[in-house]
Design an enzyme around this catalytic site. Structure first.
Site, PDB file in Angstrom:
ATOM      1  N   ASP A 306      20.629   7.355  -6.436  1.00 19.56           N
ATOM      2  CA  ASP A 306      21.453   8.429  -6.963  1.00 19.56           C
ATOM      3  C   ASP A 306      22.857   7.870  -7.154  1.00 19.56           C
ATOM      4  O   ASP A 306      23.308   7.033  -6.369  1.00 19.56           O
ATOM      5  CB  ASP A 306      21.463   9.605  -5.982  1.00 19.56           C
ATOM      6  N   THR A 308      26.092   9.578  -7.450  1.00 16.92           N
ATOM      7  CA  THR A 308      27.167  10.171  -6.661  1.00 16.92           C
ATOM      8  C   THR A 308      26.874  10.087  -5.167  1.00 16.92           C
ATOM      9  O   THR A 308      25.832  10.556  -4.704  1.00 16.92           O
ATOM     10  CB  THR A 308      27.373  11.634  -7.054  1.00 16.92           C
ATOM     11  N   ASP A 523      20.549  11.461   0.077  1.00 17.35           N
ATOM     12  CA  ASP A 523      21.175  11.908   1.323  1.00 17.35           C
ATOM     13  C   ASP A 523      20.217  12.688   2.215  1.00 17.35           C
ATOM     14  O   ASP A 523      20.604  13.185   3.260  1.00 17.35           O
ATOM     15  CB  ASP A 523      22.419  12.756   1.043  1.00 17.35           C
TER      16      ASP A 523
END
Length: 671
Positions: A306, A308, A523
């Site tokens: 990912d 960001t 995350d």
């Protein structure tokens, strides 16, 4: 008698009896035989008990082969062979247990990190109490050099905290009011008062220990196959021994075949590697859910990242402002100004955008509002009305005027679209996410927002390629030009942009359909669907996140990007050890069987070689416990003026306050 003493008691007694038997054999052969028989009984009795227990549950294992061989040797009055076989088997079993305990040392170290006592403030006084009796919300004091007994939030104080036990990081982290701390970490320098947020089994350390215990017991597919193979292999060896005995009428040869065919090294070859690999990972702050995931991670050839928060810092900032009312050349110059040096037109663009974004929950609203505050612009608490347009932007009514802030699709046919298209292309080419601003149907300017690329992002991609990953992808909801600009700076092979969560799933399915083993890095929460679909889901920065620790296939306790290739490299090393262990075990058994049938290998010699192969397999697996390409060594010192820690590679100063090896920090007393 402690466990270590019990482990060595049987081989020690049996070995002593054999030595006495060999000495007496030269003087009184009959007495020597009796002592040799006694040695066989001492070492063989536990083997027979285990074999009988296994037979009662219809399991034919190694113990049965050794028991039958020893009883047969006694029956033909070959007491030396019976004693040698049972003694070597007992010795090998003791060595095996000792070395297996060594491979589980990482878990033992984690358990030892849990403090047994805590200092809490009760009735206005400091009281030392058992750590498990601390209640959530209580104030806990941790002094210089002390180990944190609970998960908590710092109330007062400042300290450098060694978090190696949790994150695997070698540099202590500065903690102050509001910071999060974890049980098992060490206050290397300072004094902290905490509010307990997690105690006992609810601490991050307890969850890590629980996860490592489960992972070391979980079986990989290779291990499951080897266990199924051994269930057929053992009866096969018995059938072979019986057949050879009937054909040759040589009972000793048949018994020797039973001993030589023991698949001990084969059975232990995979689990010992898995235990060692998972233990090494735990020391480095890498939690691997089980053997199956460690084995799968070794086959990873595509990693999807990912953008960001992984490649970038996840903290976007407003870096440029362009106004439609300015000439193109001046607008370009304005784009390079800091927000504190804005023209009147740029101030207007930023003011309208900030007033609209005040009612938006979109992450890009944060840098716009921050830049407005920095520029001294007063922003009303909330707009008169706000309408969010998912995937496009926000439309608000401010001071009776309609303000739209978002992408080109949101602008529709508003006046100034041609200029906006050019501005969007220029900003995107510079790696910035463009936000267009329109007031009452007229585009008045554009904002460029950029998320700073992490310093170690390029190193991450290079390290993944060195670890054997063929392709590194970036998956992002940003536009393609921004994605391409970031990918070019970092060295990413393929950037997929403008992706919604379902689009990310489609990309992963596409890669898996092409035969790739895909790892998704996120995350552990926002990217949950993609993490679940990927062959291996890797959660970053999982310390303190129960969801990530419990759900991710691999949970990295720190957000340091280098842990990703570290985890993949360790998985590949573990898989290589598993393969080499299986090869060693099969080759040993094959050569011994050939030696018995054609070369005259005796029962005692065969058992000696067999037990040696077991130890070779274990020692081979123990190589995984060593750190390969580890963190920089050196010493950590406290500056007497700033009281901050710094690393030095070498020093002759005897007053070193803090030094580190691969494990937790330790206090070193200077002379």
């Amino acid at each position: 008698m402690n466990e270590r003493a019990r482990r060595w008691a049987i081989p020690a007694v049996s070995g002593a009896l054999i030595v006495v038997a060999l000495i007496l054999g030269r003087i009184a052969p009959t007495a020597g035989d009796w002592f040799m028989l006694a040695a066989a009984v001492v070492a063989g009795a536990p083997v027979i008990r285990k074999a009988w227990s296994a037979l009662r549950v219809k399991v034919i294992g190694i113990d049965l082969l050794v028991a039958v061989a020893a009883i047969g040797a006694i029956a033909i009055r070959n007491f030396w062979e019976a004693a040698a076989v049972t003694f070597l088997f007992a010795l090998g079993h003791a060595l095996e247990n000792a070395t297996l305990a060594k491979t589980r040392s990482a878990l033992a170290e984690l358990v030892a990190l849990a403090p047994t006592t805590a200092i809490v403030i009760r009735d206005g006084e400091q009281q030392e109490v058992p750590a498990h009796t601390v209640e959530t919300g209580e104030s806990v004091v941790v002094k210089n050099g002390g180990r944190v007994p609970v998960d908590g939030e710092v109330l007062t104080g400042q300290a450098a905290v060694d978090e190696a036990a949790i994150t695997g990081e070698s540099i202590p982290v500065e903690k102050s009011a509001g910071s999060e701390v974890f049980a098992g970490t060490v206050v290397a320098d300072g004094f902290l008062t905490l509010r307990a947020t997690g105690v006992g089994a609810d601490t991050t350390l307890a969850r890590i220990v629980h996860r490592v215990e489960e992972a070391q017991d979980a079986k990989a597919r290779t291990q499951q196959f080897m266990e199924r193979f051994s269930k057929w292999y053992t009866p096969g060896i018995i059938a072979l021994a019986v057949t050879v005995g009937l054909l040759t009428m040589d009972l000793e040869l048949a018994l020797t075949l039973l001993v030589i065919g023991c698949p001990g090294a084969l059975v232990i070859s995979v689990p010992v590697a898995l235990v060692a690999g998972i233990g090494r990972a735990a020391r480095d702050g890498i939690l691997i859910k089980g053997g199956e995931f460690l084995e799968t991670a070794a086959r990873i050839d595509v990693v999807a990242l990912d953008k960001t928060g992984t490649i970038t810092r996840g903290e976007p900032k407003l870096v440029s402002i362009r106004s439609l009312s300015l000439p193109g050349e001046l607008a370009s110059q304005a784009g390079r100004r800091a927000p504190s040096a804005l023209t009147d037109d740029e101030q207007d663009v930023l003011r309208w955008a900030a007033m609209a974004e005040a009612g938006s929950e979109h992450p890009l609203a944060v840098p716009v509002l921050a830049a407005a505050r920095e520029a001294g612009i007063t922003i009303p608490a909330v707009p008169e009305s706000v309408r969010s347009v998912p995937g496009h932007g926000v439309v608000a009514v401010v001071d009776g005027r309609e303000v739209a802030v978002g992408n080109l699709a949101l602008m529709g046919q508003r006046e100034g679209v041609t200029w906006a298209e050019s501005a969007v292309d220029e900003l995107a080419a510079a790696g910035q996410t463009p936000l267009l601003v329109a007031v009452d149907g007229r585009i008045v300017g554009a904002l460029g927002v950029a998320d700073t690329i992490r310093d170690d992002a390029a190193h991450l991609v290079a390290s993944l390629h060195r670890a054997g990953v063929r392709k590194v992808l970036m998956l992002t909801g940003d536009n393609q030009q921004v994605a391409d600009a970031v990918a070019a700076q970092v060295g990413i092979d393929d950037a997929r942009a403008a992706l919604l969560p379902d689009d990310k799933l489609a990309v992963i399915r596409e890669l898996q359909a092409e035969g790739h083993t895909v790892a998704m890095v996120g995350d552990g929460v926002n990217d949950a669907p993609a993490l679940a679909l990927a062959d291996i889901g890797i959660a970053m920065g999982a310390a303190g996140s129960p969801v990530a620790v419990e759900t991710a296939d691999i949970a990295l306790m720190t957000s340091r990007l280098s842990r990703i290739p570290d985890a993949i490299s360790l998985a590949k090393r573990t898989a290589a050890v598993m393969r080499s262990n299986i090869a060693i075990a099969l080759l040993t058994v094959g050569l011994l069987l050939a030696g018995v049938l054609f070369g005259g290998v005796t029962m005692a010699v065969g058992m000696l070689v067999h037990e040696a192969s077991v130890l070779v397999v274990i020692v081979n697996a123990m190589r995984l416990l060593s750190r390969r390409g580890g963190q920089a060594g050196g010493e950590l010192r406290v500056d007497p003026e700033s009281r901050r820690l710094s690393r030095q590679q070498s020093s002759d100063d005897p007053h070193v306050l803090l030094a580190r090896d691969a494990g937790p920090a330790r206090l070193v007393v200077g002379e």
